[in-house]
Design a protein around this motif. Structure first.
Motif, PDB file in Angstrom:
ATOM      1  N   GLY A 154       0.725   1.770   5.426  1.00 42.91           N
ATOM      2  CA  GLY A 154       0.982   2.234   4.071  1.00 42.91           C
ATOM      3  C   GLY A 154       2.246   3.081   4.020  1.00 42.91           C
ATOM      4  O   GLY A 154       2.772   3.508   5.050  1.00 42.91           O
ATOM      5  N   ASP A 206       0.854  -1.189   0.000  1.00 41.04           N
ATOM      6  CA  ASP A 206       0.000   0.000   0.000  1.00 41.04           C
ATOM      7  C   ASP A 206       0.892   1.244   0.000  1.00 41.04           C
ATOM      8  O   ASP A 206       1.421   1.643   1.025  1.00 41.04           O
ATOM      9  N   TYR A 207       1.097   1.847  -1.182  1.00 38.67           N
ATOM     10  CA  TYR A 207       1.925   3.048  -1.242  1.00 38.67           C
ATOM     11  C   TYR A 207       1.201   4.126  -2.043  1.00 38.67           C
ATOM     12  O   TYR A 207       0.378   3.841  -2.909  1.00 38.67           O
ATOM     13  N   LYS A 208       1.528   5.391  -1.698  1.00 42.93           N
ATOM     14  CA  LYS A 208       0.963   6.534  -2.412  1.00 42.93           C
ATOM     15  C   LYS A 208       2.058   7.564  -2.629  1.00 42.93           C
ATOM     16  O   LYS A 208       3.011   7.651  -1.861  1.00 42.93           O
TER      17      LYS A 208
END
Length: 735
Positions: free
Chosen positions: A623, A599-601
């Motif tokens: 994340g 989970d990366y942004k």
């Protein structure tokens, strides 16, 4: 090069530095000192029988000699500190024990090295500044100021040779020096060291802007030198006629300070007028210092029109770190404002060497201010509840601000940060007075705790026995001492309330035939959305949570399947990083459009795009946020939350568009925005997401957000926009 091999160049450098050290130490040498220096160097030069080198591959003996030179030349410390500096690495490496140091070099050197060992233990844990261990570092500083002066000397020498280190070490060391040691050098009155540290930090963390300003300064040097000469000549003539012994010189401001002006004034380099200051240094007897400084002020302001609002008198009342000088700003040739600093040789030495110069001039009034400040630091640090980051942040807040001087009812002068209130003054008197403060009398008039003090005010604090500190008082106080004491008092109140809440909960659960355990407590805290157990317990004590809701939650939880009883726990940074199978063995997160199991942004504060140097930051709620290494928040994240940093790099950027925002300035001319838009959308085939334009006095400034494939296409786009007629500058936002 083999560890035991020393090149001819290295040998020559060591001999030269050794001779320089003996030369500068000569005036303070006692019998047997040269032998002590040689013995210390012999210990430092070897480690387990091999030639000792530092992380950059340099000889440790060379590093030790250069640190010792800084200790003498730039800090003005004594022979004891010189020997301590030479033993610095040997002590940290464990090559020599504290007992051996005391036996061979004496008790004073052993005291210093004991502090260095404590510091070394903290660094060996590779902790971030947010960690409580850094509070212990500050406590070590409060025990013996020479320890932190040696650390500052060591960090300055490291910064000077930082180009020899790898990029990761450069960023880590620069962040730490910029966050902690440059402000500390400033607070200790070490202005030259603080300025050099800030410039070097900028050189390695914002190299493009550093190089730009350095180039501009070099290009304008000839014109600047000519102007300074024109400004100084009539003053030299007039001061010479009055029989004063003096030296006048122009001093170009540091690259870092110029950069701050560019940001603060939001202007171009050419529009910054105060790139230099004129300094008049007098050779005066102690008894004549003040009178002769004002005599020079009179000559300067007779020749050039002064700006009365820019007069700063730190001679009558020195700054809290002992700084003494008279500053004024005058209108020089060509109607340019010029800052003039007037001081004596003694004041100048104090300004450059800080504490060490205070010891040399022991008993002078400037010494009292420094002693008061150190006493205040120790008082704050001795608070066991102190949060290290809060202290450092408050500590830094006081650095660059002006001060206000007020009087107690007995006529004693007190110095506080400009903007300080009656409540700040109350905490300055005593923490108990601050906690019970209800207002005050200023110049015999009743005022509230929020009244902002002015120079010359006579202040009498009013207290009440039933008064208690309030949370909103944190918005009233501005000094670090008041903030620290107030936070401690509020924590004490909250702790007592939490204990009452715990007793109430235990008693009620007992009536319901339940026991309070960690599992149930964690579930309750999460269910009622409190950050900590203490906050939850306080809420019970002050009737924010009804017991019927707690009972309903417990009954509902018992009905659920056993596998679902325990609520999901928030993942810590360490668990996330070490248990995630998607990360490779070298702990580098590979960013790819096909990456689905992490989970990366992309962080919105700096909008990284393919091709940027990046790192990952583990978010508190799980994340990973991907940031550019030049992100404005990078230094804070790396220094305060180093344990949550994840190495990251791109593997592919194909078929993905990234968002980038450009800041554009230029002539506010009809059609220029249309021309820019055509270059972006038609010529470059780049999609525009948003655009905002503002114009003032014939100049327009706008932010334009576009979608690009990578840094290469962004660079081409920036170059194309710069070529549009009328455009002054184009830069990427978030650097």
């Amino acid at each position: 090069m083999r560890n035991n091999a020393i090149s001819d160049t290295e040998r020559k450098e060591v001999k030269l530095t050794y001779k320089q050290l003996l030369s500068v130490c000569q005036p303070m040498m006692e019998d047997g000192d040269i032998e002590l220096i040689r013995k210390a160097l012999k210990i430092t030069s070897l480690n387990d029988g091999e030639i000792a080198r530092n992380g950059a591959g340099e000889l440790k003996i060379k590093e030790a000699l250069e640190v010792a030179l800084i200790v003498v030349r730039e800090l003005g410390l004594s022979r004891v500190a010189v020997v301590g500096a030479l033993l610095y690495d040997a002590v940290l490496d464990g090559t020599i024990t504290e007992a051996e140091v005391e036996k061979s070099f004496g008790k004073q050197v052993a005291i210093i090295t004991r502090g260095l060992v404590k510091v070394g233990e903290l660094y060996s844990k590779n902790t971030s500044i947010k960690n409580e261990n850094f509070r212990k570092l500050l406590l070590t500083f409060a025990e013996d100021i020479r320890v932190v002066l040696l650390i500052i000397a060591n960090r300055l020498r490291t910064m000077r040779s930082l180009a020899l280190y790898n990029e990761e070490d450069q960023q880590r060391i620069s962040s730490e020096v910029g966050y902690l040691y440059a402000p500390m050098a400033h607070r200790l009155g070490l202005y030259n060291i603080k300025s050099e540290m800030e410039d070097l930090v900028m050189k390695f963390t914002n190299r493009d802007m550093y190089s730009f300003i350095a180039r501009k300064l070099n290009e304008t040097k000839r014109a600047r030198d000519k102007y300074i000469k024109e400004f100084i000549e009539p003053l030299e003539h007039q001061l010479g006629q009055q029989g004063l012994k003096f030296e006048i010189k122009g001093r170009t401001k540091t690259i870092h300070s110029i950069f701050n002006k560019l940001k603060k004034q939001n202007t171009e380099f050419e529009n910054v007028y105060d790139l230099f200051a004129i300094r008049v240094i007098l050779d005066s007897d102690l008894s004549k210092e003040k009178a002769e400084c004002w005599q020079v002020y009179s000559v300067v302001t007779d020749k050039y029109q002064p700006n009365p609002s820019r007069l700063r008198d730190w001679i009558s009342v020195p700054k809290s770190n002992g700084y003494e000088s008279l500053h004024t700003t005058v209108l020089g040739p060509d109607k340019k404002w010029v800052e003039v600093q007037i001081r004596t040789e003694r004041m100048n030495e104090v300004a450059e060497k800080g504490l060490a110069a205070h010891w040399k001039y022991k008993g002078h009034k400037g010494e009292k201010g420094m002693d008061e400040w150190l006493s205040n630091v120790r008082e704050i640090l001795e608070n066991p509840e102190l949060n290290a980051v809060d202290f450092i942040d408050d500590f830094k807040l006081d650095l660059y601000d002006e001060e206000v001087f007020v009087f107690t009812p007995k006529g004693d002068l007190r110095r506080l940060k400009k903007g300080a209130t009656v409540l700040d003054f109350a905490f300055e008197i005593h923490s108990e007075v601050g906690k019970k403060c209800v207002g005050g009398k200023v110049n015999n008039k009743n005022v509230s705790i929020r009244y902002a003090l002015k120079n010359g005010d006579h202040v009498d604090i009013q207290t009440a026995s039933n008064q208690e500190p309030k949370q909103d008082w944190l918005n009233v106080v501005v000094t670090s001492k008041a903030k620290s004491k107030l936070k401690q008092a509020l924590r004490d109140i909250e702790y007592k309330e939490a204990e009452i809440g715990r007793e109430m909960l235990v008693r009620r659960l007992k009536n319901w035939k339940y026991d309070l355990n960690d599992q149930l407590l964690n579930q309750l805290v999460k269910y009622f959305a409190y950050k900590t157990v203490q906050d939850f317990m306080r809420a019970i004590a002050i009737d924010k949570i009804d017991f019927s809701r707690i009972k309903d939650f417990i009954i509902q939880s018992e009905k659920k399947d056993e596998d679902n009883v325990e609520l999901d726990k928030e993942r810590s940074a360490e668990n996330f990083i070490t248990t995630n199978d998607s990360l490779p063995d070298d702990d580098v997160l590979m960013i790819d459009k096909s990456l689905t199991n992490v989970d990366y942004k992309l962080a919105k504060c700096c909008n990284p795009i393919f091709g940027d140097d990046i790192f990952g930051f583990v978010a508190a709620m799980g994340g990973i946020k991907i940031h550019r290494k030049t992100c404005p928040n990078a230094v804070d994240m790396k220094t305060k939350f180093g344990y949550r940093i994840v190495k990251a790099q791109w593997t592919s950027g194909a078929d993905v568009s990234y968002q980038a925002t450009l800041k554009i300035t230029g002539v506010d001319d009809i059609g220029i925005v249309t021309n820019i838009s055509q270059v972006i959308s038609k010529e470059m085939k780049v999609k525009i997401r948003s655009m905002s334009i503002d114009s003032h006095e014939g100049i327009f400034e706008g932010n334009m957000t576009v979608f690009v494939d990578n840094t290469k296409s962004l660079s081409i786009l920036i170059k194309k926009i710069k070529n549009v007629k009328g455009v002054y500058s184009v830069s990427r936002v978030g650097s």
